[in-house]
Motif scaffolding. Structure first.
Motif, mmCIF file in Angstrom:
data_model
loop_
_atom_site.group_PDB
_atom_site.id
_atom_site.type_symbol
_atom_site.label_atom_id
_atom_site.label_comp_id
_atom_site.label_asym_id
_atom_site.label_seq_id
_atom_site.Cartn_x
_atom_site.Cartn_y
_atom_site.Cartn_z
ATOM 1 N N VAL A 1 0.835 -1.206 0.000
ATOM 2 C CA VAL A 1 0.000 0.000 0.000
ATOM 3 C C VAL A 1 0.872 1.259 0.000
ATOM 4 N N LEU B 1 0.583 4.110 -2.735
ATOM 5 C CA LEU B 1 0.258 5.498 -2.397
ATOM 6 C C LEU B 1 1.266 6.454 -3.034
ATOM 7 N N VAL C 1 0.717 6.575 -6.803
ATOM 8 C CA VAL C 1 -0.478 7.332 -7.214
ATOM 9 C C VAL C 1 -0.260 8.830 -7.023
ATOM 10 N N ARG C 2 0.368 9.200 -5.909
ATOM 11 C CA ARG C 2 0.642 10.636 -5.697
ATOM 12 C C ARG C 2 1.500 11.180 -6.838
ATOM 13 N N ALA D 1 -0.567 11.180 -10.138
ATOM 14 C CA ALA D 1 -1.618 12.196 -10.122
ATOM 15 C C ALA D 1 -1.033 13.590 -10.318
ATOM 16 N N LEU E 1 -5.841 6.520 -14.728
ATOM 17 C CA LEU E 1 -5.647 6.392 -13.278
ATOM 18 C C LEU E 1 -6.827 5.650 -12.660
ATOM 19 N N ASN E 2 -8.025 5.972 -13.122
ATOM 20 C CA ASN E 2 -9.233 5.310 -12.641
ATOM 21 C C ASN E 2 -9.169 3.797 -12.903
ATOM 22 N N LEU F 1 -6.526 2.206 -10.665
ATOM 23 C CA LEU F 1 -6.995 2.051 -9.281
ATOM 24 C C LEU F 1 -8.007 0.908 -9.159
ATOM 25 N N SER F 2 -8.903 0.803 -10.127
ATOM 26 C CA SER F 2 -9.894 -0.281 -10.087
ATOM 27 C C SER F 2 -9.203 -1.640 -10.127
ATOM 28 N N ARG G 1 -7.277 -2.295 -6.851
ATOM 29 C CA ARG G 1 -8.227 -2.554 -5.769
ATOM 30 C C ARG G 1 -8.725 -3.998 -5.843
ATOM 31 N N ALA H 1 -5.092 13.966 -4.715
ATOM 32 C CA ALA H 1 -4.114 12.876 -4.758
ATOM 33 C C ALA H 1 -2.867 13.219 -3.950
ATOM 34 N N ILE I 1 -3.291 12.171 -0.320
ATOM 35 C CA ILE I 1 -3.640 10.767 -0.045
ATOM 36 C C ILE I 1 -2.643 10.136 0.926
ATOM 37 N N ASN I 2 -3.186 9.547 1.990
ATOM 38 C CA ASN I 2 -2.304 8.977 3.009
ATOM 39 C C ASN I 2 -2.661 7.559 3.411
ATOM 40 N N ALA I 3 -3.806 7.084 2.954
ATOM 41 C CA ALA I 3 -4.250 5.752 3.368
ATOM 42 C C ALA I 3 -4.953 5.079 2.196
ATOM 43 N N VAL I 4 -5.023 3.779 2.282
ATOM 44 C CA VAL I 4 -5.604 3.015 1.185
ATOM 45 C C VAL I 4 -7.078 3.389 0.981
ATOM 46 N N LEU J 1 -7.429 6.134 -1.402
ATOM 47 C CA LEU J 1 -7.271 5.678 -2.784
ATOM 48 C C LEU J 1 -8.588 5.197 -3.360
ATOM 49 N N TRP J 2 -9.298 4.389 -2.551
ATOM 50 C CA TRP J 2 -10.556 3.818 -3.058
ATOM 51 C C TRP J 2 -11.643 4.893 -3.148
ATOM 52 N N LEU K 1 -10.944 7.955 -4.009
ATOM 53 C CA LEU K 1 -10.575 8.616 -5.267
ATOM 54 C C LEU K 1 -11.053 7.778 -6.447
ATOM 55 N N ASN K 2 -10.882 6.466 -6.326
ATOM 56 C CA ASN K 2 -11.326 5.541 -7.372
ATOM 57 C C ASN K 2 -12.847 5.680 -7.606
#
Lengths: 109, 109
Positions: free
Chosen positions: A28, A32, A35-36, A39, A51-52, A55-56, A59, B39, B42-45, B48-49, B51-52
């Motif tokens: 994770v 993170l 993604v940062r 983004a 990005l979408n 992430l999908s 996940r 983004a 963002i600091n936690a999973v 992310l979801w 944002l997704n």
């Protein structure tokens, strides 16, 4: 012997649980950061949908991989080892034959 | 008169097309800035979801809204006006009764 028949002692289950949590946290954290970084470089709507989709997919992959399923534990630990989210010392305390099997599986994946 | 029976001259279709492109560009620009900002924090999973989910919803909304469908043109222009992606001067050149109707619809939405 199929993985479904592998017996895990209570202690081994705890070790596997901690290893899972470590691997998850490492994976994770890298995600993170990625993604940062991604983004920050987004400049067009197509980048957003990429990005979408990314992430999908991640996940779906993470939800599946870290699902608490004893039948696939060996394979998931092997996968995490192969991908570098676990090291052999994270498996310390498991029966030797389990570690050997996991290590072997990780090189076959 | 139902919106499906509204007639659009070729010139009006071109004006609507340009207005659509402008609104889309404005909306996307704001979305890009928002996502870059989100983004970075963002600091936690779970972030992310979130944002997704947000991206999936916005994608669905944008794809639907800017789909090239003459039957809903009046309503979409009204929605874009209501949400500030279009100004009345973006509709300059359309028949007066259309602009009046779009403006009216935008205040009813």
């Amino acid at each position: 012997m199929p993985a479904t028949e592998v017996q895990w002692s209570f202690q081994e289950q705890q070790i596997a649980k901690v290893a899972f949590e470590r691997a998850h946290a490492r994976e994770v954290e890298e995600l993170l950061a990625f993604v940062r970084q991604q983004a920050a470089a987004i400049n067009a709507v197509e980048d957003l949908w990429k990005l979408n989709d990314f992430l999908s997919a991640r996940r779906h992959n993470l939800d599946g991989k870290y699902a608490d399923c004893p039948n696939t534990l060996m394979f998931v630990l092997a996968e995490l080892l192969r991908d570098g989210w676990l090291q052999l010392n994270d498996l310390e305390g498991l029966a030797k034959e389990k570690v050997t099997k996991i290590s072997l599986l990780s090189r076959m994946g």
